[in-house]
Design an enzyme around this catalytic site. Sequence first.
Site, PDB file in Angstrom:
ATOM      1  N   ALA A 289       0.827  -1.217   0.000  1.00  0.00           N
ATOM      2  CA  ALA A 289       0.000   0.000   0.000  1.00  0.00           C
ATOM      3  C   ALA A 289       0.860   1.266   0.000  1.00  0.00           C
ATOM      4  CB  ALA A 289      -0.925  -0.004   1.215  1.00  0.00           C
ATOM      5  N   TYR A 343      10.458  -7.323  -4.065  1.00  0.00           N
ATOM      6  CA  TYR A 343      11.629  -8.212  -3.965  1.00  0.00           C
ATOM      7  C   TYR A 343      11.205  -9.685  -4.116  1.00  0.00           C
ATOM      8  CZ  TYR A 343      16.024  -9.974  -1.862  1.00  0.00           C
ATOM      9  OH  TYR A 343      17.216 -10.609  -1.614  1.00  0.00           O
TER      10      TYR A 343
HETATM   11  P1  NAD Z   1      24.777  -5.932  -1.346  1.00  0.00           P
HETATM   12  O1  NAD Z   1      23.819  -4.801  -1.379  1.00  0.00           O
HETATM   13  O2  NAD Z   1      25.863  -5.898  -0.311  1.00  0.00           O
HETATM   14  O3  NAD Z   1      25.473  -6.091  -2.771  1.00  0.00           O
HETATM   15  C1  NAD Z   1      24.759  -5.978  -3.993  1.00  0.00           C
HETATM   16  C2  NAD Z   1      25.666  -5.387  -5.050  1.00  0.00           C
HETATM   17  O4  NAD Z   1      24.920  -5.269  -6.275  1.00  0.00           O
HETATM   18  C3  NAD Z   1      26.172  -3.991  -4.679  1.00  0.00           C
HETATM   19  O5  NAD Z   1      27.563  -3.929  -4.809  1.00  0.00           O
HETATM   20  C4  NAD Z   1      25.472  -3.087  -5.680  1.00  0.00           C
HETATM   21  O6  NAD Z   1      26.233  -1.950  -6.037  1.00  0.00           O
HETATM   22  C5  NAD Z   1      25.290  -4.028  -6.872  1.00  0.00           C
HETATM   23  N1  NAD Z   1      24.244  -3.523  -7.775  1.00  0.00           N
HETATM   24  C6  NAD Z   1      23.035  -3.047  -7.419  1.00  0.00           C
HETATM   25  N2  NAD Z   1      22.380  -2.582  -8.511  1.00  0.00           N
HETATM   26  C7  NAD Z   1      23.197  -2.774  -9.577  1.00  0.00           C
HETATM   27  C8  NAD Z   1      23.087  -2.489 -10.955  1.00  0.00           C
HETATM   28  N3  NAD Z   1      21.996  -1.887 -11.465  1.00  0.00           N
HETATM   29  N4  NAD Z   1      24.133  -2.812 -11.762  1.00  0.00           N
HETATM   30  C9  NAD Z   1      25.247  -3.409 -11.263  1.00  0.00           C
HETATM   31  N5  NAD Z   1      25.400  -3.698  -9.955  1.00  0.00           N
HETATM   32  C10 NAD Z   1      24.384  -3.384  -9.107  1.00  0.00           C
HETATM   33  O7  NAD Z   1      23.885  -7.251  -1.222  1.00  0.00           O
HETATM   34  P2  NAD Z   1      24.255  -8.746  -0.726  1.00  0.00           P
HETATM   35  O8  NAD Z   1      23.670  -8.925   0.624  1.00  0.00           O
HETATM   36  O9  NAD Z   1      25.673  -9.061  -0.953  1.00  0.00           O
HETATM   37  O10 NAD Z   1      23.329  -9.590  -1.724  1.00  0.00           O
HETATM   38  C11 NAD Z   1      23.796 -10.145  -2.942  1.00  0.00           C
HETATM   39  C12 NAD Z   1      22.647 -10.913  -3.571  1.00  0.00           C
HETATM   40  O11 NAD Z   1      22.167 -11.904  -2.658  1.00  0.00           O
HETATM   41  C13 NAD Z   1      21.443 -10.038  -3.924  1.00  0.00           C
HETATM   42  O12 NAD Z   1      20.876 -10.499  -5.135  1.00  0.00           O
HETATM   43  C14 NAD Z   1      20.506 -10.280  -2.771  1.00  0.00           C
HETATM   44  O13 NAD Z   1      19.164 -10.032  -3.134  1.00  0.00           O
HETATM   45  C15 NAD Z   1      20.774 -11.744  -2.488  1.00  0.00           C
HETATM   46  N6  NAD Z   1      20.394 -12.192  -1.144  1.00  0.00           N
HETATM   47  C16 NAD Z   1      21.032 -11.724  -0.026  1.00  0.00           C
HETATM   48  C17 NAD Z   1      20.660 -12.197   1.227  1.00  0.00           C
HETATM   49  C18 NAD Z   1      21.343 -11.756   2.506  1.00  0.00           C
HETATM   50  O14 NAD Z   1      20.995 -12.241   3.579  1.00  0.00           O
HETATM   51  N7  NAD Z   1      22.340 -10.863   2.458  1.00  0.00           N
HETATM   52  C19 NAD Z   1      19.620 -13.116   1.340  1.00  0.00           C
HETATM   53  C20 NAD Z   1      18.982 -13.555   0.180  1.00  0.00           C
HETATM   54  C21 NAD Z   1      19.393 -13.101  -1.060  1.00  0.00           C
END
Ligand code: NAD
Length: 437
Positions: A289, A343
Amino acid sequence: MTDRYQRFARTGPGKFLVSRLGLPNPVPLRRYRPDQPPLPGPAVVGAAKGGRLEDTVRKVLASAGIEVGDNVERPGALVFDATGIDTVDRLRELYDFFHPRIRGIATNGRVVVLGTTPDGSKESIPQRALEGFTRSVGKELKRGATVQLVYVEPGADDIESTLRFLLSGKSAYVDAQVIRIGQGTSPRPENWLAPLAGKVALVTGASRGIGASIAEVLARDGAHVVALDVPAQGGELSEVANRVGGSTLQLDITAPDAPTKLVSHLTQRHGGVDIVVHNAGITRDKTLAKMTDAHWDAVLAVNLASQLRINDALLVSGLRAGGRIIGVSSIAGIAGNVGQTNYGTSKAGVIGMVNSYAPLLAAHGGTINAVAPGFIETKMTAAVPLFIREAGRRMNSMSQGGLPVDVAETIAWYASPASGAVNGNVVRVCGQSLLGA
Ligand code: NAD
């Protein structure tokens, strides 16, 4: 990023309180180290009568340097070939093997059950039943031990890379998963310590968190890593690339010309790419929402739409034969989460991407799979409010969060040339999280 409770539980007063009050007891997980044996003790191997994989299992264990014994007091692993079970009555053979042995399993031990992929026929009902067994064992096992079910298609037996992964510290935070092995054989790497030698791996979002860890592990396994991130992350990106002996590519993957730029960079500089890890991801949390259009659009663009466009471009040119595409989903894409409709949608879409592209990749001699991380200790999760963070950490069979390296090791297993029969899987790296189980 520190788990203070886990450290407290290891102190004298902590141990006392944990045992008196029945509090969660997160043991330090035994993670992979090249100078350590893969398991904390010898393996015990069993099979139901008529099982077709026992010989292969024994060969793999021998080649991985895993000792196998019969009367082992503290087994480092229990491996059971259940492929021979063809009636419900014969599920008793599973009980007969595990009942006397399960209590003795070592701290950080491994349980692996091998079955035949159920096809919906009446004959496959007992094989389908194995899932309930392994998931329940996962909830009973303590002290960092894990269990997995590996379904192998009839006639297939390419299980070496998967068994090596599961019977080691590389799968420390993977628990109660069902892995499907298909037809096809893969080349055995010349050196299991560097299975990615000569390969080029693209890792998006590689400047920090899980992406940086993926870059490190793929480089450890021999790959040249092309570390990609947005220009604003350029400094950290260079540090990661330097650390792993790789190169950088500053690019916003949502830019309209990103797929073209990516393909030309990879083909001109590296002659193509072998491994593509779609790790870049963002969150923009708000309940539906209250969510703005911009937040919905940004999450869908980074986490899903851009990845599909990049895949399509690379399949036309750039992805070498035998290529690997690996997605990063989330348990939010399986279970859903408050404030994460955008997400959750994008991460469920990543599972859809795996399902939809698996036949295309197979036709290319390659594979596509995804990991679905649970609670991983990163800057992202350190920013979560304390109460929710503690719930996320403890509500799993390991009573602790995973580390970025746990996600990275699972990705390295998919990336291996030896994993050619692993296609279309989504494996959770969540310590058997209670969410969406
Ligand atoms: P993070 O935010 O530390 O790292 C994500 C990286 O992606 C960043 O360096 C960011 O600059 C880069 N990024 C974002 N948009 C971008 C774009 N348009 N082009 C190029 N690069 C881009 O996140 P994280 O915790 O390391 O997560 C990594 C992956 O794991 C993500 O897909 C996240 O959804 C997934 N994930 C994480 C967790 C967790 O517990 N941390 C759990 C489930 C899934």
